[in-house]
Each structure stands twice: as structure tokens, then as C-alpha cells.
Write an enzyme that holds these catalytic residues in place. Structure first.
Site, PDB file in Angstrom:
ATOM      1  N   GLY A  34      12.836  30.302  49.127  1.00 50.90           N
ATOM      2  CA  GLY A  34      11.831  30.454  48.077  1.00 50.90           C
ATOM      3  C   GLY A  34      12.387  31.185  46.865  1.00 50.90           C
ATOM      4  O   GLY A  34      12.829  32.329  46.971  1.00 50.90           O
TER       5      GLY A  34
ATOM      6  N   GLY B 290      10.618  32.044  44.223  1.00 50.16           N
ATOM      7  CA  GLY B 290       9.479  32.592  43.481  1.00 50.16           C
ATOM      8  C   GLY B 290       9.737  34.058  43.154  1.00 50.16           C
ATOM      9  O   GLY B 290      10.886  34.508  43.115  1.00 50.16           O
TER      10      GLY B 290
ATOM     11  N   VAL C  45      12.579  23.397  53.478  1.00 51.83           N
ATOM     12  CA  VAL C  45      12.784  24.046  54.775  1.00 51.83           C
ATOM     13  C   VAL C  45      11.634  23.667  55.697  1.00 51.83           C
ATOM     14  O   VAL C  45      10.464  23.800  55.329  1.00 51.83           O
ATOM     15  CB  VAL C  45      12.890  25.575  54.606  1.00 51.83           C
ATOM     16  CG1 VAL C  45      13.049  26.253  55.960  1.00 51.83           C
ATOM     17  CG2 VAL C  45      14.048  25.918  53.697  1.00 51.83           C
TER      18      VAL C  45
ATOM     19  N   GLU D 173      -9.814  33.403  34.178  1.00 50.90           N
ATOM     20  CA  GLU D 173      -8.885  33.021  33.098  1.00 50.90           C
ATOM     21  C   GLU D 173      -8.983  31.520  32.810  1.00 50.90           C
ATOM     22  O   GLU D 173      -8.968  31.090  31.661  1.00 50.90           O
ATOM     23  CB  GLU D 173      -7.452  33.414  33.475  1.00 50.90           C
ATOM     24  CG  GLU D 173      -7.302  34.925  33.552  1.00 50.90           C
ATOM     25  CD  GLU D 173      -5.864  35.422  33.659  1.00 50.90           C
ATOM     26  OE1 GLU D 173      -5.614  36.554  33.232  1.00 50.90           O
ATOM     27  OE2 GLU D 173      -5.011  34.692  34.171  1.00 50.90           O
TER      28      GLU D 173
HETATM   29  C1  FAD Z   1      -2.719  29.989  39.151  1.00 55.19           C
HETATM   30  C2  FAD Z   1      -2.192  31.309  39.630  1.00 55.19           C
HETATM   31  C3  FAD Z   1      -2.343  32.438  38.839  1.00 55.19           C
HETATM   32  C4  FAD Z   1      -1.861  33.665  39.271  1.00 55.19           C
HETATM   33  N1  FAD Z   1      -2.011  34.755  38.448  1.00 55.19           N
HETATM   34  C5  FAD Z   1      -1.476  35.932  38.820  1.00 55.19           C
HETATM   35  C6  FAD Z   1      -1.541  37.056  37.948  1.00 55.19           C
HETATM   36  O1  FAD Z   1      -2.095  36.960  36.852  1.00 55.19           O
HETATM   37  N2  FAD Z   1      -0.961  38.218  38.354  1.00 55.19           N
HETATM   38  C7  FAD Z   1      -0.330  38.322  39.565  1.00 55.19           C
HETATM   39  O2  FAD Z   1       0.210  39.381  39.870  1.00 55.19           O
HETATM   40  N3  FAD Z   1      -0.280  37.298  40.420  1.00 55.19           N
HETATM   41  C8  FAD Z   1      -0.823  36.097  40.082  1.00 55.19           C
HETATM   42  N4  FAD Z   1      -0.755  35.034  40.938  1.00 55.19           N
HETATM   43  C9  FAD Z   1      -0.165  35.232  42.283  1.00 55.19           C
HETATM   44  C10 FAD Z   1       1.351  35.239  42.251  1.00 55.19           C
HETATM   45  O3  FAD Z   1       1.830  34.143  41.509  1.00 55.19           O
HETATM   46  C11 FAD Z   1       1.852  35.187  43.700  1.00 55.19           C
HETATM   47  O4  FAD Z   1       1.366  36.316  44.384  1.00 55.19           O
HETATM   48  C12 FAD Z   1       3.379  35.207  43.727  1.00 55.19           C
HETATM   49  O5  FAD Z   1       3.882  34.032  43.113  1.00 55.19           O
HETATM   50  C13 FAD Z   1       3.887  35.289  45.171  1.00 55.19           C
HETATM   51  O6  FAD Z   1       5.284  35.311  45.143  1.00 55.19           O
HETATM   52  P1  FAD Z   1       6.114  34.701  46.339  1.00 55.19           P
HETATM   53  O7  FAD Z   1       7.553  34.968  46.032  1.00 55.19           O
HETATM   54  O8  FAD Z   1       5.567  35.167  47.625  1.00 55.19           O
HETATM   55  O9  FAD Z   1       5.836  33.126  46.294  1.00 55.19           O
HETATM   56  P2  FAD Z   1       5.952  32.083  45.100  1.00 55.19           P
HETATM   57  O10 FAD Z   1       6.155  32.741  43.803  1.00 55.19           O
HETATM   58  O11 FAD Z   1       4.789  31.169  45.277  1.00 55.19           O
HETATM   59  O12 FAD Z   1       7.292  31.284  45.442  1.00 55.19           O
HETATM   60  C14 FAD Z   1       7.444  30.532  46.602  1.00 55.19           C
HETATM   61  C15 FAD Z   1       8.616  29.572  46.425  1.00 55.19           C
HETATM   62  O13 FAD Z   1       8.927  29.006  47.693  1.00 55.19           O
HETATM   63  C16 FAD Z   1       9.165  27.615  47.558  1.00 55.19           C
HETATM   64  N5  FAD Z   1       8.853  26.992  48.841  1.00 55.19           N
HETATM   65  C17 FAD Z   1       7.672  27.017  49.514  1.00 55.19           C
HETATM   66  N6  FAD Z   1       7.760  26.385  50.690  1.00 55.19           N
HETATM   67  C18 FAD Z   1       9.049  25.929  50.758  1.00 55.19           C
HETATM   68  C19 FAD Z   1       9.757  25.182  51.739  1.00 55.19           C
HETATM   69  N7  FAD Z   1       9.203  24.802  52.880  1.00 55.19           N
HETATM   70  N8  FAD Z   1      11.054  24.847  51.493  1.00 55.19           N
HETATM   71  C20 FAD Z   1      11.645  25.233  50.322  1.00 55.19           C
HETATM   72  N9  FAD Z   1      11.009  25.955  49.365  1.00 55.19           N
HETATM   73  C21 FAD Z   1       9.744  26.306  49.587  1.00 55.19           C
HETATM   74  C22 FAD Z   1       8.236  27.192  46.416  1.00 55.19           C
HETATM   75  O14 FAD Z   1       8.718  26.020  45.792  1.00 55.19           O
HETATM   76  C23 FAD Z   1       8.291  28.416  45.497  1.00 55.19           C
HETATM   77  O15 FAD Z   1       9.320  28.299  44.528  1.00 55.19           O
HETATM   78  C24 FAD Z   1      -1.226  33.785  40.530  1.00 55.19           C
HETATM   79  C25 FAD Z   1      -1.074  32.651  41.340  1.00 55.19           C
HETATM   80  C26 FAD Z   1      -1.549  31.415  40.886  1.00 55.19           C
HETATM   81  C27 FAD Z   1      -1.370  30.203  41.743  1.00 55.19           C
END
Ligand code: FAD
Length: 414
Positions: A12, A14, A80, A171
Site C-alpha cells: 500500500g 497510501g 496482493v 464537504e
Molecule cells: C473521500 C475521502 C475523504 C477523506 N478526507 C479525509 C480528511 O479530510 N482528513 C483525513 O485525515 N482523512 C481523510 N480521509 C481518510 C484518509 O484518506 C485515510 O484514513 C487514509 O488514506 C488511510 O491511509 P492508509 O495508508 O491506511 O490507506 P490508503 O491511503 O487508503 O492507501 C492504501 C493503498 O493500498 C493499496 N491497496 C489496497 N489493497 C491492495 C492490494 N490488495 N494490493 C495492492 N495494493 C493495495 C491502495 O491502492 C492504496 O494505494 C478521507 C478518505 C476519503 C475516502
């Protein structure tokens, strides 16, 4: 003989995964980041792509470009599908991938709470294709409304329902209202703006539940001023693409429902075969390790971790801080030092409801209106990745602000 470095595989790219990879820059490890997409996405601004305010490439950047200068870094674009914990290898769309340490940061997906009709006809907002689909659909509704002679059907085409009174729903509703009332009204002078309805449905009796009461009330007043009908205790029971039915029995003719009511862990969590908590998130030790697998860490939206008896929220700062903490713990374990427990430093929450209007609870201080809006702008520009993205987003916002425009209102083929 050259010694091979331990491999840290991160799933990931993200907020969590990218920060873990960056923080391992100086560690004696080889980092392999795996993602099904080749880009890091700034999800907090997705709603602006959905409402024609920004182009997708302005809120995303290729992972390879972000970490190009990091010598111990490699990227693999693949999906994955599972983890063989005994053999210490991932099962992926491109075959097995071995690891010494594993950091799982696959994030979440839209939670439709088992409402199949909503999954089929409604719109979630989690990735770039979702945002483009919403943008195309909203603009197409206006084009179809122009051709519709039946007034009831025209009103249904121009009724937009947003479900969920959290930051994303608020928003989204605010941005949709501004797109329609400030911009589309000029594109479609023959349509009667009184036919347009935007509803924000919230199942509880509160908007922005994590905010103090004063800010929740300020947000509610601003939404009303932007002609958004806010409904409390309004739970959606069904949606057939043309009518929304509420649990109360009320039927709202509408062709658009945007579902911003919840997030759950990605399907990868279920494939791990580990016990799961709420929303499919996997409970982790205070050090963010997986119970029984000390070489495996889970972070961000995919992880379930409580502090002071409350689960940590699904927000970017939690994922970012966890990513950095995991990198520190991997480095400590390589030096034979005891691992540190994770502690979340909550800096507050922000939500904008359109031009000059936002609410912010930052470091215990409440802000609303113009100062909160400026704070929101500054925080988002700082957090966006890449100078080019910062510059183009700023230019776009300035253009929209002064000229009441939305540059990206194209209907594109999917
Ligand atoms: C519309 C929206 C608005 C938001 N607004 C806010 C905000 O204003 N403020 C705030 O703090 N938070 C906000 N959030 C929440 C925030 O974006 C998430 O909490 C944050 O992105 C989580 O980070 P992460 O690294 O856990 O996952 P993510 O950032 O979601 O990253 C996960 C990554 O894993 C990859 N992935 C997933 N499954 C697989 C797999 N099986 N194989 C390979 N790759 C995979 C995906 O492609 C992605 O790139 C918002 C979320 C959304 C959807």
C-alpha cells in the site's frame, strides 16, 4: 562477501505505507513497496475531483517519482491477494514475493453496510475512478434535464442526495452546491435553479460527530445557507437508481446518491485469516505488530488500535504517524532494542463547506468561518505531495475563487 539486507515489503502506497517507506530511508534494509496503483492519492481532495474543481493528476503522484532518490527503495505494481505467514511470502498477481518484515497498509473501501441496491446504483468515493464517475454522472444529469420535458422527471434528475454527515459528506454536499449554484447555473440558463435539490442525510442526530457542539451547529447553519437540506435521523433503506426510500417510508425521487456513510477494511484483511474487529480492521499490539507474527505490522485504516478505550479514527494523520512508528520499530528490532508502543498525537480535525466557510478544532481551539477556511487551505496545500501539485491546486483554487469557475467540468467516456 556482500551481505544481503533484510527485505521490508510494504503493501500500500497510501498515507501509511508511503511514510513507512520514507522513514526507512537510512535503515539497513531493502524496501519494496507494492501497490495495485502506480500512484499515491491524496484522498481528502477526491471530492473536489468529483465536483469538477480539480483534475485527478493534481491530487495524485506516481510512487516511483516520489521516492526516486531513495537508494534502498523499489516499487512493484501488483495486486496482493494473501499472505503465507509460515513461508514469509506474499501471494500476488505477479507470483510470490518473499519478505523478512511485512508492513500491511492496504487502507479501506466504501462500506455500504450490506445495502446491495446502494452498491449497485449509488456512488462511493474512494479512488480516482469513483470521483470521475460522480463528475460524469452529475454533469450528465444536467444535460439530460435540459432534454427532459416532464417536470417531475426533470426534478428527479436535478435532485442530489449525499448520505453521511461526517467530514466527507459535509464537504461533498458543500462543493456540489457551489458547483451547481455558482457555475452550472451559468452553463444552463434555461434550467430553473429552483428545480435543483441537494439533500444531506444523516442517520444520527449530529453532523461532524467528532467536532465540538458549537462547530457542529456552525456547520449546519452554513449548509442551510448553501441551500442544502440537512435531514437528521434519516436512514436510507433502498435506492433503485431513480428513487431513494428512507426507513421512515418517505420516498425521494432522485437519480443521484453519493454514499459517504462509512469505510471498512479492504478485502485483503479478510484474506489474511486473522481475527478481525469492527469494520474488518485487524487488532494490532501496541507496537503495531500482529499477534503471533512479530515480523508483521498492520497500520492505517486496515489496523484496529484503541487508545483510552476508543478505536483510533480512520484518518490520514493516524496512518502517517503509524507509518513512521513502524519504521522506527523495524530499525530498533534490527539493533536488538525493545520496540516502542505507538501513541497517536491528535492535532485536531478540519472540514470545509465551500468558499470562506469551514470549521476547525485544532490543538483544542475552535475556529469557524473565514479563518478556519484559510487554515483548511494552508493545511491541505502543505500536505499535498509534490511542488507541481501544490502550485496547480493553488492556481486552480485562486481561479475558481475569483472567477466562479470550475475548469474540469468535462463529461468523459469511462
Ligand atoms: C473521500 C475521502 C475523504 C477523506 N478526507 C479525509 C480528511 O479530510 N482528513 C483525513 O485525515 N482523512 C481523510 N480521509 C481518510 C484518509 O484518506 C485515510 O484514513 C487514509 O488514506 C488511510 O491511509 P492508509 O495508508 O491506511 O490507506 P490508503 O491511503 O487508503 O492507501 C492504501 C493503498 O493500498 C493499496 N491497496 C489496497 N489493497 C491492495 C492490494 N490488495 N494490493 C495492492 N495494493 C493495495 C491502495 O491502492 C492504496 O494505494 C478521507 C478518505 C476519503 C475516502
Amino acid at each position: 562477501m556482500r551481505q544481503t539486507l533484510p527485505t521490508v515489503v510494504i503493501v500500500g502506497g497510501g498515507f501509511g505505507g508511503l511514510n513507512a517507506a520514507r522513514a526507512l530511508r537510512g535503515a539497513p534494509v531493502q524496501v519494496v513497496l507494492v501497490d495495485r496503483n502506480n500512484y499515491h492519492l491524496f484522498q481528502p481532495l477526491l471530492y473536489q475531483v468529483a465536483t469538477a474543481g480539480l483534475e485527478p493528476e493534481q491530487i495524485a503522484k506516481p510512487v516511483r517519482a516520489i521516492l526516486r532518490g531513495q537508494k534502498n527503495f523499489d516499487f512493484r505494481m501488483m495486486d496482493v491477494r494473501g499472505v503465507d505467514f509460515a513461508r514469509r511470502q506474499l501471494e500476488t498477481s505477479a507470483g510470490p514475493l518473499a519478505y523478512d518484515f511485512l508492513v500491511l497498509a492496504p487502507g479501506g473501501e466504501t462500506n455500504f453496510f450490506g445495502l446491495e441496491a446502494m452498491e449497485r446504483h449509488g456512488f462511493g468515493l474512494k479512488d480516482i475512478p469513483d470521483a470521475i464517475t460522480i463528475r460524469n454522472h452529475v454533469l450528465t444529469c444536467f444535460e439530460r434535464a435540459m432534454l427532459e420535458s416532464d417536470p417531475e422527471r426533470r426534478r428527479a434528475l436535478l435532485t442530489f442526495v449525499v448520505v453521511g454527515g461526517g467530514p466527507t459528506g459535509v464537504e461533498m454536499a458543500g462543493a456540489l452546491s457551489e458547483l451547481i449554484r455558482l457555475v452550472l447555473v451559468k452553463d444552463y440558463p434555461r434550467l430553473n435553479i429552483k428545480d435543483v435539490r441537494i439533500l444531506l442525510l444523516e442517520a444520527t442526530d449530529k453532523l461532524l460527530a467528532a467536532m465540538p457542539e458549537r462547530l457542529r451547529e456552525a456547520a449546519g447553519r452554513t449548509l442551510w445557507r448553501k441551500w442544502i437540506e440537512v435531514r437528521f435521523s434519516a436512514t436510507v433503506a433502498d435506492f433503485d437508481g431513480e428513487r431513494v426510500r428512507l426507513k421512515s417510508g418517505e420516498v425521494i425521487p432522485a437519480h443521484t446518491v453519493i454514499w459517504a456513510a462509512g469505510v471498512r477494511a479492504t478485502p485483503l484483511n479478510a484474506a489474511l485469516g486473522l481475527p478481525a474487529a469492527r469494520q474488518g480492521r485487524i487488532p494490532v499490539e501496541p507496537t503495531l505488530q500482529v499477534r503471533g507474527h512479530p515480523e508483521v505490522y498492520i497500520i492505517g485504516d486496515a489496523a484496529y488500535h484503541e487508545e483510552n478505550g476508543e478505536p483510533l479514527p480512520l484518518v490520514a494523520p493516524v496512518a502517517i504517524q503509524m507509518g513512521k512508528a513502524v519504521a522506527r520499530n523495524i530499525a530498533r528490532s534490527l539493533r536488538g532494542k525493545p520496540l516502542e508502543p505507538f501513541r497517536y498525537r491528535d492535532q485536531g480535525t478540519l472540514a470545509t463547506i465551500g468558499r470562506n466557510a469551514a470549521v476547525a478544532h485544532v490543538f483544542g481551539v475552535n475556529w469557524s468561518g473565514f479563518p478556519a477556511w484559510v487554515m483548511w487551505l494552508v493545511v491541505h496545500i502543505i500536505q499535498l505531495i509534490g511542488f507541481r501539485n501544490k502550485l496547480f491546486v493553488l492556481l486552480n483554487w485562486a481561479w475558481d475563487y475569483f472567477f466562479y469557475e470550475r475548469a474540469a467540468r468535462l463529461i468523459t467516456r469511462e
